[in-house]
Scaffold this motif. Structure first.
Motif, PDB file in Angstrom:
ATOM      1  N   ILE A 118       0.800  -1.224   0.000  1.00  0.00           N
ATOM      2  CA  ILE A 118       0.000   0.000   0.000  1.00  0.00           C
ATOM      3  C   ILE A 118       0.833   1.274   0.000  1.00  0.00           C
ATOM      4  O   ILE A 118       0.271   2.375  -0.041  1.00  0.00           O
ATOM      5  N   VAL A 119       2.172   1.155   0.067  1.00  0.00           N
ATOM      6  CA  VAL A 119       3.022   2.343   0.007  1.00  0.00           C
ATOM      7  C   VAL A 119       4.097   2.141  -1.047  1.00  0.00           C
ATOM      8  O   VAL A 119       4.441   1.012  -1.397  1.00  0.00           O
ATOM      9  N   SER A 138      -0.770   5.908   4.942  1.00  0.00           N
ATOM     10  CA  SER A 138      -1.422   5.515   3.701  1.00  0.00           C
ATOM     11  C   SER A 138      -2.936   5.609   3.837  1.00  0.00           C
ATOM     12  O   SER A 138      -3.627   6.079   2.920  1.00  0.00           O
ATOM     13  N   ASN A 142      -4.890   8.290   1.548  1.00  0.00           N
ATOM     14  CA  ASN A 142      -5.813   7.725   0.566  1.00  0.00           C
ATOM     15  C   ASN A 142      -7.272   7.966   0.922  1.00  0.00           C
ATOM     16  O   ASN A 142      -8.138   7.840   0.055  1.00  0.00           O
TER      17      ASN A 142
END
Length: 294
Positions: A118-119, A138, A142
């Motif tokens: 996710i990063v 994140s 997001n």
């Protein structure tokens, strides 16, 4: 009522089913278009690279706009189905929650792998505190990019606003790097993304106020590292009372984040998303949304 119906059905789709299949996802299409053009452009000069990158972004924007207008030319119920599908593809409430929730584990290697999904930063050498921080960062960032901003532009401009925003945000994520390859090629997409996120990022911060009060405003004053992306991160740091740090970029004060803080962040996320969905829903019901006049 047509716009309201599309919004409600798209939201129900997101909650019940999550993301569409990868091959059929418009965000993936935007990415493939950008990757195709990027891979075939041999870097030449700063000016030519900038012009090529600008053309790439404009083509993706035009593609998103064409997709968003397709429902206007289809009969019922195909027009509704496609509109719901495209709107759902522009935001991601459930999938963001699910991806971040996988990082809330005490198994350090499992956490490292989940965070790496996710990063963009290298997670191989991060300690547990920075892994927890990356997951929460994140989620906070997001929340703006994947929920607040696309629905903000949906309120203003309807489906074209949501899809065009998502296309530009996707190109920024792919091309908006400060390195030799993308410094000029990705500059237009990166700066346009900055412009589009300026208001939504600050709306996102305000949505944290019921959970964090004055602490959110105090942390907001410290968020001077980035134009937009550090603002929601600062707000989440304030609410949780933990430090959040992207090494070499920013650091917000607090105690070291633990695995339990990822779970707390997910609850905060649900509260903020609930606030924002209510704010989107109310003007649509009352018929005072700008997109209803388009």
């Amino acid at each position: 009522m047509e716009v309201l119906t599309v919004f409600i059905l798209a939201l129900l789709w997101d909650i019940a089913l999550g993301e569409p299949p990868v091959r059929l996802h418009p965000v993936v299409w935007f990415g493939k278009l950008a990757d195709f053009l990027d891979s075939r452009w041999r870097r030449r000069s700063h000016l030519l690279d900038f012009l090529a990158g600008t053309l790439t972004a404009l083509l993706a924007l035009a593609f998103a706009l064409v997709l968003s207008l397709l429902p206007l030319y289809l009969p019922f119920p195909l027009n509704y189905i496609l509109a719901v599908y495209f709107l759902k593809s522009s935001f991601a409430v459930r999938s963001l929650y699910e991806h971040v929730s996988r990082t809330a584990t005490d198994d350090i290697e499992a956490k490292r792998e989940a965070v790496s999904m996710i990063v963009s930063r290298d997670t191989s050498e991060l300690d547990e505190g920075h892994l927890n921080s990356a997951a929460v960062e994140s989620l906070a960032e997001n929340l703006n990019d994947s929920v607040v901003a696309p629905l903000f532009y949906f309120l203003l401009f309807g489906l074209p606003g949501a899809l065009v925003y998502r296309a530009i945000n996707t190109l920024d994520a792919m091309l908006g790097y400060r390195n030799e390859r993308y410094e000029f090629f990705g500059k237009f997409a990166a700066r346009l993304d900055d412009v589009l996120n300026f208001i939504p990022a600050r709306i996102t911060v305000l949505l944290y106020l019921p959970s964090g009060g004055k602490k959110v405003l105090n942390h907001w004053k410290l968020a001077k590292f980035k134009i937009n992306s550090d603002k929601p991160v600062a707000a989440m740091s304030a609410v949780l009372g933990v430090w959040l740090e992207k090494l070499g970029v920013y650091r917000f004060p607090g105690r070291e984040p633990e695995t339990e803080d990822i779970k707390r962040a997910l609850w905060v996320y649900l509260v903020v998303v609930g606030e924002w969905l209510a704010m989107v829903f109310i003007p649509l019901v009352m018929g005072v949304c700008p997109c209803l006049n388009r």
